[in-house]
Motif scaffolding. Sequence first.
Motif, PDB file in Angstrom:
ATOM      1  N   PRO A 131     -24.650 -40.043   6.150  1.00 20.25           N
ATOM      2  CA  PRO A 131     -25.474 -38.978   6.718  1.00 20.25           C
ATOM      3  C   PRO A 131     -26.803 -38.805   5.981  1.00 20.25           C
ATOM      4  CG  PRO A 131     -23.292 -38.127   6.176  1.00 20.25           C
ATOM      5  CD  PRO A 131     -23.346 -39.530   5.734  1.00 20.25           C
ATOM      6  N   LEU A 132     -26.776 -38.969   4.652  1.00 19.38           N
ATOM      7  CA  LEU A 132     -28.021 -38.831   3.901  1.00 19.38           C
ATOM      8  C   LEU A 132     -29.004 -39.935   4.249  1.00 19.38           C
ATOM      9  CD1 LEU A 132     -26.665 -37.754   0.403  1.00 19.38           C
ATOM     10  CD2 LEU A 132     -27.826 -36.358   2.098  1.00 19.38           C
ATOM     11  N   CYS A 133     -28.526 -41.162   4.348  1.00 17.31           N
ATOM     12  CA  CYS A 133     -29.414 -42.287   4.688  1.00 17.31           C
ATOM     13  C   CYS A 133     -29.969 -42.147   6.101  1.00 17.31           C
ATOM     14  CB  CYS A 133     -28.671 -43.607   4.554  1.00 17.31           C
ATOM     15  SG  CYS A 133     -28.341 -44.086   2.866  1.00 17.31           S
ATOM     16  N   LEU A 134     -29.120 -41.765   7.031  1.00 20.17           N
ATOM     17  CA  LEU A 134     -29.573 -41.639   8.419  1.00 20.17           C
ATOM     18  C   LEU A 134     -30.502 -40.446   8.616  1.00 20.17           C
ATOM     19  CD1 LEU A 134     -26.293 -42.544  10.324  1.00 20.17           C
ATOM     20  CD2 LEU A 134     -28.375 -43.901  10.169  1.00 20.17           C
ATOM     21  N   ALA A 135     -30.347 -39.400   7.814  1.00 21.40           N
ATOM     22  CA  ALA A 135     -31.222 -38.235   7.946  1.00 21.40           C
ATOM     23  C   ALA A 135     -32.538 -38.430   7.194  1.00 21.40           C
ATOM     24  CB  ALA A 135     -30.511 -36.994   7.429  1.00 21.40           C
ATOM     25  N   ARG A 136     -32.460 -39.081   6.040  1.00 20.63           N
ATOM     26  CA  ARG A 136     -33.661 -39.211   5.208  1.00 20.63           C
ATOM     27  C   ARG A 136     -34.582 -40.334   5.669  1.00 20.63           C
ATOM     28  NH1 ARG A 136     -33.898 -37.617  -0.828  1.00 20.63           N
ATOM     29  NH2 ARG A 136     -36.086 -38.008  -1.179  1.00 20.63           N
ATOM     30  N   TRP A 137     -34.015 -41.458   6.062  1.00 22.65           N
ATOM     31  CA  TRP A 137     -34.803 -42.615   6.498  1.00 22.65           C
ATOM     32  C   TRP A 137     -34.356 -43.040   7.896  1.00 22.65           C
ATOM     33  CZ3 TRP A 137     -32.098 -43.364   1.659  1.00 22.65           C
ATOM     34  CH2 TRP A 137     -32.861 -43.016   0.558  1.00 22.65           C
TER      35      TRP A 137
END
Length: 126
Positions: free
Chosen positions: A18-24
């Motif tokens: 979720p962090l990767c998909l939201a941040r980048w």
Amino acid sequence: MLHYLPPAILLAVLLAPPLCLARWPDRFSWPTRYALAALPLLYTTGGWQLGLAGVDFIACQGHSKDLHDCWRWGLDFTPLVDHGLFLIIPGLYIALPLSCWLLLNTGARQLGAWYLRLLQERKGKR
């Protein structure tokens, strides 16, 4: 020290996608985005299935709360089988809803990107 590795991997698998998909959001290709979205569910259900297979293959004695004698090739596999059987809990209550939401969100973003590209192509033809 090795005792903390399976929970750390579980935490990383549940938090990183979720962090990767939201941040980048635009850095990954679409198949990579779908793979990241499905990773939490695949890890937890795959680990749970490996834990169930380990109980049969290693021939552990007892039930899920009282595993003992999980020895094969001179190694004790009890912690790995325990962790594999534990993975169904975060799999059902955390990873399944998280992966469903991430997959739906990724699909909606892809449909939106296709629609915007189609609009730009139509404007360019006029």
